[in-house]
Design an enzyme around this catalytic site. Structure first.
Site, PDB file in Angstrom:
ATOM      1  N   HIS A 307       0.856  -1.185   0.000  1.00 40.72           N
ATOM      2  CA  HIS A 307       0.000   0.000   0.000  1.00 40.72           C
ATOM      3  C   HIS A 307       0.883   1.222   0.000  1.00 40.72           C
ATOM      4  O   HIS A 307       1.924   1.235   0.651  1.00 40.72           O
ATOM      5  CB  HIS A 307      -0.919   0.011   1.228  1.00 40.72           C
ATOM      6  CG  HIS A 307      -2.073   0.937   1.068  1.00 40.72           C
ATOM      7  ND1 HIS A 307      -1.971   2.289   1.289  1.00 40.72           N
ATOM      8  CD2 HIS A 307      -3.336   0.697   0.664  1.00 40.72           C
ATOM      9  CE1 HIS A 307      -3.151   2.841   1.040  1.00 40.72           C
ATOM     10  NE2 HIS A 307      -3.994   1.906   0.657  1.00 40.72           N
ATOM     11  N   ASP A 365      -7.976  -5.301   0.220  1.00 46.68           N
ATOM     12  CA  ASP A 365      -8.502  -6.099  -0.889  1.00 46.68           C
ATOM     13  C   ASP A 365      -8.074  -7.553  -0.833  1.00 46.68           C
ATOM     14  O   ASP A 365      -8.588  -8.375  -1.594  1.00 46.68           O
ATOM     15  CB  ASP A 365      -8.071  -5.489  -2.227  1.00 46.68           C
ATOM     16  CG  ASP A 365      -8.897  -4.258  -2.540  1.00 46.68           C
ATOM     17  OD1 ASP A 365     -10.048  -4.225  -2.096  1.00 46.68           O
ATOM     18  OD2 ASP A 365      -8.385  -3.345  -3.201  1.00 46.68           O
TER      19      ASP A 365
HETATM   20  N1  CMC Z   1       4.148  -7.583  -5.040  1.00 44.46           N
HETATM   21  C1  CMC Z   1       5.486  -7.563  -5.237  1.00 44.46           C
HETATM   22  N2  CMC Z   1       6.251  -6.471  -5.061  1.00 44.46           N
HETATM   23  C2  CMC Z   1       5.633  -5.345  -4.689  1.00 44.46           C
HETATM   24  C3  CMC Z   1       4.248  -5.280  -4.471  1.00 44.46           C
HETATM   25  C4  CMC Z   1       3.500  -6.452  -4.661  1.00 44.46           C
HETATM   26  N3  CMC Z   1       2.179  -6.459  -4.459  1.00 44.46           N
HETATM   27  N4  CMC Z   1       3.900  -4.018  -4.105  1.00 44.46           N
HETATM   28  C5  CMC Z   1       5.026  -3.316  -4.101  1.00 44.46           C
HETATM   29  N5  CMC Z   1       6.088  -4.119  -4.441  1.00 44.46           N
HETATM   30  C6  CMC Z   1       7.512  -3.728  -4.483  1.00 44.46           C
HETATM   31  C7  CMC Z   1       7.825  -2.866  -5.686  1.00 44.46           C
HETATM   32  O1  CMC Z   1       8.197  -3.664  -6.795  1.00 44.46           O
HETATM   33  C8  CMC Z   1       8.929  -2.018  -5.159  1.00 44.46           C
HETATM   34  O2  CMC Z   1      10.098  -2.805  -5.125  1.00 44.46           O
HETATM   35  P1  CMC Z   1      11.553  -2.116  -5.378  1.00 44.46           P
HETATM   36  O3  CMC Z   1      11.734  -1.143  -4.255  1.00 44.46           O
HETATM   37  O4  CMC Z   1      12.519  -3.261  -5.351  1.00 44.46           O
HETATM   38  O5  CMC Z   1      11.474  -1.450  -6.718  1.00 44.46           O
HETATM   39  C9  CMC Z   1       8.542  -1.771  -3.705  1.00 44.46           C
HETATM   40  O6  CMC Z   1       7.745  -2.914  -3.336  1.00 44.46           O
HETATM   41  C10 CMC Z   1       7.744  -0.494  -3.470  1.00 44.46           C
HETATM   42  O7  CMC Z   1       6.612  -0.547  -4.340  1.00 44.46           O
HETATM   43  P2  CMC Z   1       5.976   0.694  -5.081  1.00 44.46           P
HETATM   44  O8  CMC Z   1       5.363   0.247  -6.357  1.00 44.46           O
HETATM   45  O9  CMC Z   1       6.981   1.801  -5.127  1.00 44.46           O
HETATM   46  O10 CMC Z   1       4.862   1.105  -4.060  1.00 44.46           O
HETATM   47  P3  CMC Z   1       3.687   2.097  -4.362  1.00 44.46           P
HETATM   48  O11 CMC Z   1       3.377   2.761  -3.079  1.00 44.46           O
HETATM   49  O12 CMC Z   1       3.973   2.963  -5.528  1.00 44.46           O
HETATM   50  O13 CMC Z   1       2.480   1.120  -4.804  1.00 44.46           O
HETATM   51  C11 CMC Z   1       0.632  -0.368  -4.655  1.00 44.46           C
HETATM   52  C12 CMC Z   1       1.479   0.695  -3.931  1.00 44.46           C
HETATM   53  C13 CMC Z   1      -0.598  -0.674  -3.826  1.00 44.46           C
HETATM   54  C14 CMC Z   1       0.180   0.178  -6.010  1.00 44.46           C
HETATM   55  C15 CMC Z   1       1.499  -1.625  -4.852  1.00 44.46           C
HETATM   56  O14 CMC Z   1       1.918  -2.122  -3.601  1.00 44.46           O
HETATM   57  C16 CMC Z   1       0.756  -2.725  -5.645  1.00 44.46           C
HETATM   58  O15 CMC Z   1       0.758  -2.703  -6.866  1.00 44.46           O
HETATM   59  N6  CMC Z   1       0.093  -3.679  -4.916  1.00 44.46           N
HETATM   60  C17 CMC Z   1      -0.705  -4.694  -5.581  1.00 44.46           C
HETATM   61  C18 CMC Z   1      -2.039  -4.104  -5.995  1.00 44.46           C
HETATM   62  C19 CMC Z   1      -2.983  -3.918  -4.813  1.00 44.46           C
HETATM   63  O16 CMC Z   1      -3.142  -4.791  -3.973  1.00 44.46           O
HETATM   64  N7  CMC Z   1      -3.658  -2.740  -4.785  1.00 44.46           N
HETATM   65  C20 CMC Z   1      -4.668  -2.440  -3.772  1.00 44.46           C
HETATM   66  C21 CMC Z   1      -4.274  -1.292  -2.897  1.00 44.46           C
HETATM   67  S1  CMC Z   1      -5.350  -1.176  -1.463  1.00 44.46           S
HETATM   68  C22 CMC Z   1      -6.880  -0.728  -2.101  1.00 44.46           C
HETATM   69  C23 CMC Z   1      -6.925   0.697  -2.497  1.00 44.46           C
HETATM   70  O17 CMC Z   1      -6.770   1.573  -1.623  1.00 44.46           O
HETATM   71  O18 CMC Z   1      -7.144   0.957  -3.675  1.00 44.46           O
END
Ligand code: CMC
Length: 439
Positions: A307, A365
């Protein structure tokens, strides 16, 4: 002396003092508006990691401490003791209603729980297998064409009526998406039923079959909608605010919220979680999926994990995890294998260095899809349910923004990295000299 942050331009030695603002809770905020005025520079913050886009008194969340409060009330208390309609009232008006206020609110919602017959015809323009969120984008936007008499955004009564209309009509629009996909006739709300009972009945009733309200299903869905009702300046709410800042029609703003929510990284995740759990098929396949999630050359991510704000745990996930166990125990045996895979996946991921290091925990989720599936709601409808819940937050933020004395159009700037100025070249001069063909 009031606190400031000094910004110095090392090239010119010019220095500005930016005031530091304190809210009720949460980190202090630097008022950066002087940066352009005084230094002629913009602030760059892709993904808004450090940027507060507005002042708001609706929701407070602390990602490190796993805190979520609406109008000061902890989400745990609201999920335990309140109901969705009461939370809507709280989000819209800032206080919990007295019993008279609640009765009046319920009556007003009930009175408006119908949509124009012409709007129902929109559904027939969609294929039966259209994604329900594509229909939601269309039909919420279509609401814009009906209520011209009360769309003066400068009139508080018009705004209030619009908010109540959104709350009243969203369950109808959502239930009809399901009806359309099934080829079943649309149903109309029953005046003697409550909000949640009506929604489930509008979805599942069939004219030729008896229908019985299942209190367990209502209770589970009620909790789910409360947990989704608002979440501060998330992507879809920010979209609603940005569209609304241009003084767009508020129903069209709700449609814009649906567009953003549909994304897999936002509200589309609940659907993606269940698809992923189905793909995993058996707990013994989990390590393979974990390895894929860690592999940077594989676009696969563990859906329902991570998140932007919660870097400790998502308080909504803790509540929903418990509710999921309770529901599946009571329903006995309904798709238990999916829950078993989810629990094992959570256990393995939470011990894995990759997820621990990056503070990736299950989010709301991760479990909500399992609950919805147990209630017989098809996977493609999951994000629609999220939209139904979140519409309360969207319209509460719209109300707050429009009434804000600082209300003005949202207009971000950019760091331009494109071409320098160049001169137009007529098309016949762009191809260069013709190359000779080899014989
Ligand atoms: N699986 C594997 N790696 C992950 C995941 C994941 N679900 N989420 C983040 N990472 C890794 C990402 O690759 C990055 O790694 P590195 O530092 O080595 O490059 C690190 O963790 C930080 O991730 P980020 O993409 O910079 O984090 P963000 O804050 O931009 O993204 C997120 C947050 C929710 C979009 C992301 O965690 C994700 O895509 N999760 C899966 C989708 C999901 O479950 N979304 C629902 C969110 S809750 C409901 C809502 O509020 O909408």
């Amino acid at each position: 002396m009031s606190r400031t942050v000094t910004i110095i331009d090392n090239a010119t030695g010019k220095k500005i003092e930016c005031p530091v603002l304190s809210g009720t809770n949460g980190p202090d905020v630097v008022d950066a508006s002087a940066i352009y005025r005084e230094l002629g520079m913009f602030a760059l913050d892709p993904g808004f990691l450090s940027t507060a886009s507005c002042r708001s008194s609706i929701t407070f969340l602390d990602g490190e401490a796993g805190i979520l409060r609406h109008r000061g009330y902890p989400i745990e208390q609201l999920a335990e003791h309140s109901n969705y309609l009461e939370v809507c009232y709280l989000l819209l008006y800032g206080t919990l209603p007295t019993s008279n206020q609640m009765t009046d609110f319920q009556n007003q919602i009930r009175e408006r729980s119908v949509v124009h017959e012409h709007l129902l015809r929109f559904y027939s323009g969609y294929l039966y297998d259209a994604h329900p969120m594509s229909i939601m984008v269309g039909v919420t936007g279509a609401l814009s064409s009906y209520y011209h008499e009360a769309l003066d955004i400068n009139d508080p009564d018009d705004r209030d009526l619009t908010a109540r209309r959104v709350i009243a009509k969203m369950p109808i629009l959502a239930a009809n998406c399901y009806k359309h996909s099934m080829g079943h006739p649309f149903a109309y709300a029953w005046p003697e039923l409550g909000y949640m009972e009506n929604f489930l009945k509008m979805m599942f009733t069939r004219p030729h079959l008896p229908y019985e309200t299942i209190p367990l299903a209502c209770k589970a869905l009620e909790k789910l909608l409360i947990l989704h009702a608002d979440h501060e300046q998330n992507a879809s709410t920010s979209t609603v605010r940005l569209a609304g800042s241009a003084e767009a029609n508020p129903f069209a703003c709700i449609s814009a919220g649906c567009v953003t929510l549909w994304g897999r990284a936002h509200g589309g995740a609940n659907e993606a979680v269940v698809r992923m759990l189905n793909d995993i098929q058996h707990p013994r396949h989990i390590p393979k999926f974990i390895e894929r999630a860690k592999n940077k050359s594989d676009p696969f991510r563990l859906m329902g994990f991570g998140h932007r704000v919660y870097k400790n745990y998502d308080p909504r996930a803790a509540i929903i995890r418990k509710a999921c166990h309770e529901l599946l125990n009571e329903l006995q045996g309904i798709n238990q294998p999916l829950l078993d895979i989810a629990m094992r996946l959570e256990e393995i991921a939470l011990q894995d260095e990759y997820f621990v290091e990056r503070k990736l925990y299950p989010n709301v989720d991760f479990y909500s899809g399992i609950i919805l599936q147990a209630l017989g709601i098809p996977t493609s409808m999951f994000t629609v349910i999220f939209a139904l819940g979140r519409s309360a937050g969207w319209i509460a933020h719209w109300l707050e923004m429009v009434a804000d004395p600082d209300f003005r159009i949202g207009r971000p700037r950019q760091l331009y990295i494109g071409s320098e100025k160049r001169s137009y070249v007529p098309i016949e001069q762009r191809d260069g000299p013709a190359r000779k063909k080899r014989s």
